[in-house]
Motif scaffolding. Structure first.
Motif, PDB file in Angstrom:
ATOM      1  N   CYS A 191       0.864  -1.191   0.000  1.00  0.00           N
ATOM      2  CA  CYS A 191       0.000   0.000   0.000  1.00  0.00           C
ATOM      3  C   CYS A 191       0.894   1.233   0.000  1.00  0.00           C
ATOM      4  O   CYS A 191       1.663   1.447   0.955  1.00  0.00           O
ATOM      5  N   TRP A 216       2.312   3.378   3.098  1.00  0.00           N
ATOM      6  CA  TRP A 216       2.035   2.677   4.356  1.00  0.00           C
ATOM      7  C   TRP A 216       3.101   1.632   4.636  1.00  0.00           C
ATOM      8  O   TRP A 216       3.533   0.912   3.730  1.00  0.00           O
ATOM      9  N   ASP A 274       1.326   0.158   9.509  1.00  0.00           N
ATOM     10  CA  ASP A 274       0.134   0.903   9.100  1.00  0.00           C
ATOM     11  C   ASP A 274      -0.952  -0.037   8.596  1.00  0.00           C
ATOM     12  O   ASP A 274      -2.137   0.128   8.929  1.00  0.00           O
ATOM     13  N   VAL A 275      -0.570  -1.011   7.774  1.00  0.00           N
ATOM     14  CA  VAL A 275      -1.558  -1.940   7.222  1.00  0.00           C
ATOM     15  C   VAL A 275      -2.193  -2.755   8.340  1.00  0.00           C
ATOM     16  O   VAL A 275      -3.412  -2.958   8.373  1.00  0.00           O
ATOM     17  N   HIS A 294      -4.606  -0.617  10.205  1.00  0.00           N
ATOM     18  CA  HIS A 294      -5.800  -0.405   9.395  1.00  0.00           C
ATOM     19  C   HIS A 294      -6.762  -1.587   9.502  1.00  0.00           C
ATOM     20  O   HIS A 294      -7.981  -1.403   9.571  1.00  0.00           O
ATOM     21  N   ASN A 352      -6.880   6.912   5.348  1.00  0.00           N
ATOM     22  CA  ASN A 352      -5.503   7.299   5.627  1.00  0.00           C
ATOM     23  C   ASN A 352      -5.401   8.035   6.959  1.00  0.00           C
ATOM     24  O   ASN A 352      -4.454   7.810   7.735  1.00  0.00           O
ATOM     25  N   THR A 395      -5.654   5.661   9.879  1.00  0.00           N
ATOM     26  CA  THR A 395      -4.446   4.850  10.002  1.00  0.00           C
ATOM     27  C   THR A 395      -3.285   5.653  10.567  1.00  0.00           C
ATOM     28  O   THR A 395      -2.589   5.216  11.490  1.00  0.00           O
ATOM     29  N   LYS A 396      -3.067   6.849  10.041  1.00  0.00           N
ATOM     30  CA  LYS A 396      -1.936   7.658  10.484  1.00  0.00           C
ATOM     31  C   LYS A 396      -2.149   8.213  11.887  1.00  0.00           C
ATOM     32  O   LYS A 396      -1.185   8.464  12.612  1.00  0.00           O
TER      33      LYS A 396
END
Length: 203
Positions: free
Chosen positions: A35, A38, A42-43, A46, A73, A76-77
């Protein structure tokens, strides 16, 4: 595939991924995933957001100007959880039947199968997909129009799985034969559709 079978697969895949993530070292967690933008961390984070409440989604959507990609996004961030917390959260989701508003029951299965590959492929980990689950996900991807739209992206192509009962696209289309895992990754725009001697415009 009926909903009970879908959820059994989701539970199995979440459990197995959590077990795998527990073996990762800090370098693996910080590896760029498939991704764009990411990391593996991060994945994984998510994937736990599938279990968020409706209110969390509404607030995130408002803050992101009602743009889906921006919302995903942002969530996630903004999630700064450490790997141990993320893994524990993913494992705790086993048995949950939540899925985001306006999504189908099969969508969490699609997320965990595709995002597991997003994590594993850059790390050189060969992670198989259960055949029947992969077929259900490929069928879901093929019917989607947003945010992915394989029928629009691959006009004139016919995808046929070499190891499962899956075939889509026009009979006269440029044939792409591959294992069902690769077809899922093609339709999800993770894997390039290979060139062939037969192109869509040859007929």
């Amino acid at each position: 595939m009926d909903s009970d079978t879908i959820w059994r697969h989701v539970d199995d895949q979440r459990r197995q991924l959590a077990d795998l993530l527990d073996t990762f070292d800090p370098g693996q967690w910080s590896t760029p995933s498939l991704c764009a933008g990411w990391t593996v961390r991060d994945v994984a984070a998510h994937l736990t957001h599938v279990d968020a409440g409706r209110g969390d989604y509404v607030r995130a959507m408002i803050r992101s100007g009602f743009r889906l990609d921006a919302m995903i996004n942002r969530m996630t961030k903004d999630d700064t959880s450490d790997p141990a917390t993320i893994t524990a959260r993913l494992r705790a989701m086993v048995g949950s039947r939540r899925h985001p508003p306006m999504t189908k029951v099969v969508d969490p299965l699609m997320d965990v199968l595709v995002h597991t590959q997003d994590i594993c492929v850059p790390l050189g980990i060969d992670r198989p997909m259960p055949g029947d689950a992969a077929v259900a996900v490929a069928e879901r991807l093929w019917e989607m129009k947003f945010p992915l739209n394989p029928r629009r992206d691959f006009p004139g192509y016919r995808f046929v799985a070499t190891d499962a009962g899956f075939a889509v696209g026009p009979e006269w289309g440029a044939l792409r034969e591959a294992p069902i895992r690769d077809i899922v990754l093609m339709l999800a725009r993770r894997l390039n559709v290979p060139d062939s001697e037969r192109d869509p415009d040859d007929d």
